[in-house]
Scaffold this active site. Structure first.
Site, PDB file in Angstrom:
ATOM      1  CD  GLN A  45      -1.961  -2.189   1.679  1.00 32.46           C
ATOM      2  OE1 GLN A  45      -1.013  -2.458   2.420  1.00 32.46           O
ATOM      3  NE2 GLN A  45      -2.836  -3.102   1.296  1.00 32.46           N
ATOM      4  CB  CYS A  72      -4.371   0.191   5.822  1.00 34.04           C
ATOM      5  SG  CYS A  72      -2.940  -0.927   5.792  1.00 34.04           S
ATOM      6  N   GLY A  73      -5.037  -1.246   9.007  1.00 32.52           N
ATOM      7  CA  GLY A  73      -4.579  -1.290  10.392  1.00 32.52           C
ATOM      8  C   GLY A  73      -3.076  -1.276  10.540  1.00 32.52           C
ATOM      9  CG  ASN A  74      -0.632  -4.554   9.376  1.00 33.30           C
ATOM     10  OD1 ASN A  74      -0.658  -4.816  10.572  1.00 33.30           O
ATOM     11  ND2 ASN A  74      -0.888  -5.463   8.451  1.00 33.30           N
ATOM     12  CG  ASN A 147     -11.103  -2.345   5.589  1.00 33.58           C
ATOM     13  OD1 ASN A 147     -11.417  -2.827   6.672  1.00 33.58           O
ATOM     14  ND2 ASN A 147      -9.882  -2.451   5.126  1.00 33.58           N
ATOM     15  CG  HIS A 149     -12.380  -7.286   6.873  1.00 32.72           C
ATOM     16  ND1 HIS A 149     -11.161  -7.843   6.561  1.00 32.72           N
ATOM     17  CD2 HIS A 149     -12.159  -5.963   7.032  1.00 32.72           C
ATOM     18  CE1 HIS A 149     -10.230  -6.894   6.552  1.00 32.72           C
ATOM     19  NE2 HIS A 149     -10.826  -5.738   6.829  1.00 32.72           N
ATOM     20  CG  ASN A 180     -10.256  -6.383   2.815  1.00 30.07           C
ATOM     21  OD1 ASN A 180      -9.213  -6.252   2.206  1.00 30.07           O
ATOM     22  ND2 ASN A 180     -11.054  -5.344   3.087  1.00 30.07           N
ATOM     23  CD  GLU A 198      -4.294  -6.577   3.015  1.00 26.43           C
ATOM     24  OE1 GLU A 198      -4.668  -5.401   2.776  1.00 26.43           O
ATOM     25  OE2 GLU A 198      -3.220  -6.849   3.572  1.00 26.43           O
ATOM     26  CB  CYS A 207      -4.728  -8.077   6.623  1.00 23.52           C
ATOM     27  SG  CYS A 207      -6.154  -7.002   6.335  1.00 23.52           S
ATOM     28  N   GLY A 208      -3.995  -5.842   9.289  1.00 25.00           N
ATOM     29  CA  GLY A 208      -4.439  -5.394  10.598  1.00 25.00           C
ATOM     30  C   GLY A 208      -5.942  -5.327  10.732  1.00 25.00           C
ATOM     31  N   GLY A 210      -8.038  -7.025   8.983  1.00 19.58           N
ATOM     32  CA  GLY A 210      -8.498  -8.409   8.946  1.00 19.58           C
ATOM     33  C   GLY A 210      -8.397  -9.075  10.306  1.00 19.58           C
TER      34      GLY A 210
END
Length: 266
Positions: A45, A72-74, A147, A149, A180, A198, A207-208, A210
């Site tokens: 990303q 985007c968690g990460n 987002n 999931h 996702n 993803e 995937c954070g 996720g």
């Protein structure tokens, strides 16, 4: 020339651009060129850090295919490391609070949503045990954590053909904004293994969002209780959530190197 940092969260890697000092025009084609691992810089990303009227910074998130996404968690864990302090972050998914910890960050990811039209799905259905499935997969759950999931709890994660089923489910008409796809296996009372396909990025090391969605779905189904350790190919995240509350995500964030690039060449 524009400055950037290469960063990652559990191997989910980012090109992070500071647009606070001047605007950087991003198109889908330019994002794809920068993300290219052979002819560009390479990333899962691209992250744009900017100013925000109601937060310390704003964050825009672009997948490697050029699409802009809400969360985007990460990457969110990387933002306080990039800025150098605890920050509030304005995203398309809402206002997030991220604070530095030793070796990474802890982020309040906000409250999950479960309404069918908030996921979103194409039509109304139960999102805890969806009356839908693909091939031999069990009935999934759906959660929006900024987002969309979908989560499948399986008996044997290693037996799932993730690379075949992932894109098939991601692009199913049931998901008007795509989705996702999370494949999870409970391996302990508060421990889950997870592989994520993803949306717009395919398989990544971690995937954070996720991990957040999977932990929430597991807690809602009474398979586990928080805090939950989620083991991804890139490492572990700890997710805590109490029904009615917000999701707390804790994990590593790593600064790899800084560089300069002429964005007009991409």
């Amino acid at each position: 020339m524009g400055r950037f940092s290469k960063m990652h969260g559990l191997g989910n890697d980012f090109v992070v651009i500071d647009a606070r000092t001047g605007p950087v025009a991003m198109t889908e084609a330019r994002v794809r060129a920068i993300a290219d691992r052979h002819a560009g810089i390479g990333c899962d990303q691209l992250i744009m850090i900017g100013d925000a009227p109601d937060a310390d910074v704003s964050m825009q998130i672009f997948n490697a295919d050029g699409s802009e996404v809400e969360a985007c968690g990460n990457a969110t864990r990387c933002v306080p490391l990039f800025v150098g302090r605890d920050v509030t972050i304005r995203t398309k998914a809402g206002l997030l609070d991220a604070r530095l910890i030793d070796g990474g960050a802890s982020v309040d990811m906000g409250a999950p949503r479960f309404e069918w039209d908030a996921i979103p799905l194409a039509y109304a259905m139960d999102t805890l045990t969806m009356p839908a499935s693909w091939e031999d997969l069990p009935a999934p759950a759906a959660v929006n954590v900024g987002n969309p999931h979908i989560i499948f709890f399986v008996e044997d994660l290693d037996a799932v053909p993730v690379e075949r089923l992932g894109p098939l489910i991601e692009q199913d008409p049931l998901f008007p904004q795509r989705v996702n796809v999370n494949f999870a296996q409970m391996v302990g009372d508060r421990h889950v293994r997870l592989i994520v396909w993803e949306r717009g990025a395919g398989l990544t090391r971690a995937c954070g969002t996720g991990a957040c969605a999977t932990a929430v779905a597991g807690i809602r189904r009474k398979l586990t209780s928080g805090p939950v350790t989620v083991t991804l190919p890139g490492g572990d995240l700890v997710i805590d959530w109490t029904p009615g509350g917000t999701i707390q995500m804790t994990g590593s964030a790593t600064h790899v190197f800084d560089g300069e690039a002429d964005w007009t060449r991409f």
